[in-house]
Design a protein around this motif. Structure first.
Motif, PDB file in Angstrom:
ATOM      1  N   VAL A   1      14.253 -28.458  -8.909  1.00 38.18           N
ATOM      2  CA  VAL A   1      13.225 -27.784  -9.541  1.00 38.18           C
ATOM      3  C   VAL A   1      12.073 -27.797  -8.982  1.00 38.18           C
ATOM      4  CG1 VAL A   1      12.017 -27.785 -12.015  1.00 38.18           C
ATOM      5  CG2 VAL A   1      14.674 -27.780 -11.797  1.00 38.18           C
ATOM      6  N   ALA A   2      11.508 -29.130  -8.748  1.00 38.11           N
ATOM      7  CA  ALA A   2      10.179 -29.552  -8.110  1.00 38.11           C
ATOM      8  C   ALA A   2      10.222 -28.709  -6.566  1.00 38.11           C
ATOM      9  CB  ALA A   2       9.926 -31.068  -7.775  1.00 38.11           C
ATOM     10  N   CYS A   3      11.213 -28.907  -5.865  1.00 37.33           N
ATOM     11  CA  CYS A   3      11.084 -27.782  -4.552  1.00 37.33           C
ATOM     12  C   CYS A   3      11.078 -26.436  -5.003  1.00 37.33           C
ATOM     13  CB  CYS A   3      12.504 -28.007  -3.978  1.00 37.33           C
ATOM     14  SG  CYS A   3      12.678 -29.835  -3.382  1.00 37.33           S
ATOM     15  N   CYS A   4      11.504 -25.775  -5.939  1.00 38.97           N
ATOM     16  CA  CYS A   4      11.387 -24.626  -6.407  1.00 38.97           C
ATOM     17  C   CYS A   4       9.757 -24.275  -6.689  1.00 38.97           C
ATOM     18  CB  CYS A   4      12.088 -24.212  -7.649  1.00 38.97           C
ATOM     19  SG  CYS A   4      13.947 -24.080  -7.006  1.00 38.97           S
ATOM     20  N   ILE A   5       9.237 -25.102  -7.572  1.00 34.97           N
ATOM     21  CA  ILE A   5       7.960 -25.171  -7.828  1.00 34.97           C
ATOM     22  C   ILE A   5       7.133 -24.947  -6.711  1.00 34.97           C
ATOM     23  CG2 ILE A   5       5.991 -26.256  -9.112  1.00 34.97           C
ATOM     24  CD1 ILE A   5       8.076 -27.451 -10.988  1.00 34.97           C
ATOM     25  N   ALA A   6       7.160 -25.840  -5.468  1.00 31.90           N
ATOM     26  CA  ALA A   6       6.327 -25.867  -4.289  1.00 31.90           C
ATOM     27  C   ALA A   6       6.560 -24.811  -3.718  1.00 31.90           C
ATOM     28  CB  ALA A   6       6.700 -27.102  -3.460  1.00 31.90           C
ATOM     29  N   PHE A   7       7.599 -24.010  -3.795  1.00 32.21           N
ATOM     30  CA  PHE A   7       8.132 -22.788  -3.192  1.00 32.21           C
ATOM     31  C   PHE A   7       7.056 -21.503  -3.878  1.00 32.21           C
ATOM     32  CE2 PHE A   7      10.624 -18.674  -2.369  1.00 32.21           C
ATOM     33  CZ  PHE A   7      10.492 -18.709  -1.295  1.00 32.21           C
ATOM     34  N   TYR A   8       7.111 -21.512  -5.090  1.00 32.46           N
ATOM     35  CA  TYR A   8       6.611 -20.524  -5.987  1.00 32.46           C
ATOM     36  C   TYR A   8       5.038 -20.616  -5.594  1.00 32.46           C
ATOM     37  CZ  TYR A   8      10.983 -19.847  -8.240  1.00 32.46           C
ATOM     38  OH  TYR A   8      12.193 -19.483  -8.669  1.00 32.46           O
ATOM     39  N   VAL A   9       4.492 -21.805  -5.771  1.00 31.40           N
ATOM     40  CA  VAL A   9       3.027 -22.095  -5.543  1.00 31.40           C
ATOM     41  C   VAL A   9       2.753 -21.567  -3.954  1.00 31.40           C
ATOM     42  CG1 VAL A   9       1.204 -23.962  -5.193  1.00 31.40           C
ATOM     43  CG2 VAL A   9       2.913 -23.903  -6.933  1.00 31.40           C
ATOM     44  N   ILE A  10       3.574 -21.716  -3.205  1.00 28.91           N
ATOM     45  CA  ILE A  10       3.180 -21.259  -1.698  1.00 28.91           C
ATOM     46  C   ILE A  10       2.999 -19.817  -1.765  1.00 28.91           C
ATOM     47  CG2 ILE A  10       3.908 -21.126   0.662  1.00 28.91           C
ATOM     48  CD1 ILE A  10       5.046 -24.134   0.266  1.00 28.91           C
ATOM     49  N   ILE A  11       3.923 -19.064  -2.558  1.00 29.72           N
ATOM     50  CA  ILE A  11       3.939 -17.680  -2.317  1.00 29.72           C
ATOM     51  C   ILE A  11       2.743 -17.102  -3.164  1.00 29.72           C
ATOM     52  CG2 ILE A  11       5.276 -15.629  -3.202  1.00 29.72           C
ATOM     53  CD1 ILE A  11       7.794 -16.966  -2.909  1.00 29.72           C
ATOM     54  N   ILE A  12       2.421 -17.833  -4.210  1.00 28.57           N
ATOM     55  CA  ILE A  12       1.372 -17.272  -5.149  1.00 28.57           C
ATOM     56  C   ILE A  12      -0.192 -17.564  -4.114  1.00 28.57           C
ATOM     57  CG2 ILE A  12      -0.152 -17.828  -7.124  1.00 28.57           C
ATOM     58  CD1 ILE A  12       2.401 -18.502  -8.589  1.00 28.57           C
ATOM     59  N   TYR A  13       0.051 -18.719  -3.487  1.00 29.16           N
ATOM     60  CA  TYR A  13      -1.439 -18.892  -2.677  1.00 29.16           C
ATOM     61  C   TYR A  13      -1.470 -17.966  -1.752  1.00 29.16           C
ATOM     62  CZ  TYR A  13      -4.818 -21.642  -0.213  1.00 29.16           C
ATOM     63  OH  TYR A  13      -5.695 -21.891   0.770  1.00 29.16           O
ATOM     64  N   PHE A  14      -0.337 -17.591  -0.929  1.00 36.12           N
ATOM     65  CA  PHE A  14      -0.507 -16.921   0.523  1.00 36.12           C
ATOM     66  C   PHE A  14      -0.299 -15.421   0.433  1.00 36.12           C
ATOM     67  CE2 PHE A  14       0.342 -21.217   2.125  1.00 36.12           C
ATOM     68  CZ  PHE A  14      -0.418 -21.222   3.126  1.00 36.12           C
ATOM     69  N   PHE A  15       0.074 -14.955  -0.799  1.00 35.64           N
ATOM     70  CA  PHE A  15       0.176 -13.644  -1.146  1.00 35.64           C
ATOM     71  C   PHE A  15      -0.617 -13.040  -2.055  1.00 35.64           C
ATOM     72  CE2 PHE A  15       4.147 -14.827   1.264  1.00 35.64           C
ATOM     73  CZ  PHE A  15       4.395 -13.636   1.955  1.00 35.64           C
ATOM     74  N   ASN A  16      -1.628 -12.442  -1.689  1.00 33.17           N
ATOM     75  CA  ASN A  16      -2.852 -12.018  -2.510  1.00 33.17           C
ATOM     76  C   ASN A  16      -2.695 -10.675  -3.181  1.00 33.17           C
ATOM     77  OD1 ASN A  16      -5.458 -12.044  -3.898  1.00 33.17           O
ATOM     78  ND2 ASN A  16      -6.549 -11.477  -2.184  1.00 33.17           N
ATOM     79  N   PHE A  17      -1.426 -10.478  -3.774  1.00 26.78           N
ATOM     80  CA  PHE A  17      -1.167  -9.376  -4.510  1.00 26.78           C
ATOM     81  C   PHE A  17      -0.935  -9.684  -6.159  1.00 26.78           C
ATOM     82  CE2 PHE A  17       0.427  -8.915  -0.159  1.00 26.78           C
ATOM     83  CZ  PHE A  17      -0.292  -7.884   0.306  1.00 26.78           C
ATOM     84  N   TRP A  18      -1.512  -8.801  -7.017  1.00 26.12           N
ATOM     85  CA  TRP A  18      -1.501  -9.484  -8.069  1.00 26.12           C
ATOM     86  C   TRP A  18      -0.308  -9.361  -8.906  1.00 26.12           C
ATOM     87  CZ3 TRP A  18      -0.178  -6.225 -12.218  1.00 26.12           C
ATOM     88  CH2 TRP A  18      -0.061  -4.719 -12.025  1.00 26.12           C
ATOM     89  N   GLN A  19       0.333  -8.444  -8.397  1.00 24.87           N
ATOM     90  CA  GLN A  19       1.827  -8.031  -9.033  1.00 24.87           C
ATOM     91  C   GLN A  19       2.768  -9.080  -8.641  1.00 24.87           C
ATOM     92  OE1 GLN A  19       0.194  -5.760  -7.042  1.00 24.87           O
ATOM     93  NE2 GLN A  19       0.297  -3.748  -7.443  1.00 24.87           N
ATOM     94  N   ILE A  20       2.707  -9.636  -7.203  1.00 24.60           N
ATOM     95  CA  ILE A  20       3.422 -10.656  -6.805  1.00 24.60           C
ATOM     96  C   ILE A  20       3.089 -11.867  -7.736  1.00 24.60           C
ATOM     97  CG2 ILE A  20       4.350 -12.079  -5.147  1.00 24.60           C
ATOM     98  CD1 ILE A  20       3.997  -9.834  -3.168  1.00 24.60           C
ATOM     99  N   ARG A  21       1.800 -12.236  -7.764  1.00 23.92           N
ATOM    100  CA  ARG A  21       1.432 -13.618  -8.469  1.00 23.92           C
ATOM    101  C   ARG A  21       1.803 -13.692  -9.976  1.00 23.92           C
ATOM    102  NH1 ARG A  21      -4.482 -14.504  -5.738  1.00 23.92           N
ATOM    103  NH2 ARG A  21      -3.799 -15.497  -3.639  1.00 23.92           N
ATOM    104  N   VAL A  22       1.601 -12.167 -10.417  1.00 24.51           N
ATOM    105  CA  VAL A  22       1.949 -12.340 -11.972  1.00 24.51           C
ATOM    106  C   VAL A  22       3.450 -12.583 -12.213  1.00 24.51           C
ATOM    107  CG1 VAL A  22       2.499 -10.743 -14.039  1.00 24.51           C
ATOM    108  CG2 VAL A  22       0.013 -10.691 -12.777  1.00 24.51           C
ATOM    109  N   LEU A  23       4.376 -11.830 -11.571  1.00 20.95           N
ATOM    110  CA  LEU A  23       5.610 -12.124 -11.518  1.00 20.95           C
ATOM    111  C   LEU A  23       6.198 -13.501 -11.279  1.00 20.95           C
ATOM    112  CD1 LEU A  23       6.710  -8.465 -10.224  1.00 20.95           C
ATOM    113  CD2 LEU A  23       6.950  -9.201 -12.589  1.00 20.95           C
TER     114      LEU A  23
END
Length: 203
Positions: A49-71
């Motif tokens: 689960v911690a690995c998944c959390i790190a993966f999601y944080v990376i996506i949110i940080y590097f992809f500056n699109f509000w739709q992706i960040r919200v979902l």
């Protein structure tokens, strides 16, 4: 071998040994401690689960699109909750439980583990659509090199998004159910067997 005799230290060949006080002592040498095994499996679950959390944080940080960040953010919140509940369950499991309340503790931990899995699965049903949509948009943006608006400008993209949610939501639920059974199925079976044996001896 009578499990009640083993757990209460009444076996003839061990009568000269000190009184046994914990579940780690009250088991045959070839039988693993089910509560200790349960805690080890929970640790593995938390690491995943911690690995998944790190993966999601990376996506949110590097992809500056509000739709992706919200979902993805909604999925991240669920994953953080899942980690917190797994930690609570881990903390509540005492693998050094004394012999005097062994049966009650085995029942309590088995029921707590089953309840934890059921709640996880029920909540996940409401999260999978957001996760599927976020993953679809992330993959589309990554693959096309366009922003979300441009990627979704074609009608086929919207229909594909709907199809993705419809297909992946039940598949995600079934996959989660299978993973829980694969991970914790054996330890639950062992707990059930030990509880049945102790209950029969107490009857």
């Amino acid at each position: 071998m009578d499990i009640e005799q083993v757990w209460k230290g009444h076996m003839a060949e061990t009568s000269s040994l000190p009184d046994m006080q914990s579940i780690a002592q009250l088991k045959p040498a070839n039988q693993s401690n089910p509560l200790k095994k349960m805690k080890k499996l929970l640790v593995k679950n938390m690491v995943g689960v911690a690995c998944c959390i790190a993966f999601y944080v990376i996506i949110i940080y590097f992809f500056n699109f509000w739709q992706i960040r919200v979902l993805i953010g909604i999925t991240l919140l669920f994953t953080l909750w899942a980690l917190a509940t797994a930690w609570q369950l881990y903390r509540s499991a005492d693998d050094q439980v004394s012999a005097t309340n062994l049966l009650d503790e085995l029942k309590r931990n088995r029921d707590a583990l089953n309840l934890w899995m059921r709640i996880q699965m029920r909540v996940s049903v409401f999260i999978y659509p957001f996760s599927a949509a976020g993953g679809y948009l992330w993959g589309g943006v990554l693959g096309s090199g366009k922003d979300v608006a441009a990627f979704m400008s074609k009608p086929i993209a919207a229909w594909a998004l709907i199809a993705c949610i419809i297909v992946l939501t039940p598949l995600g639920y079934l996959a989660g159910k299978w993973m829980f059974k694969k991970t914790f199925g054996k330890v639950i079976t062992q707990l059930d067997e030990n509880i049945a044996s102790l209950s029969a001896d107490a009857a």
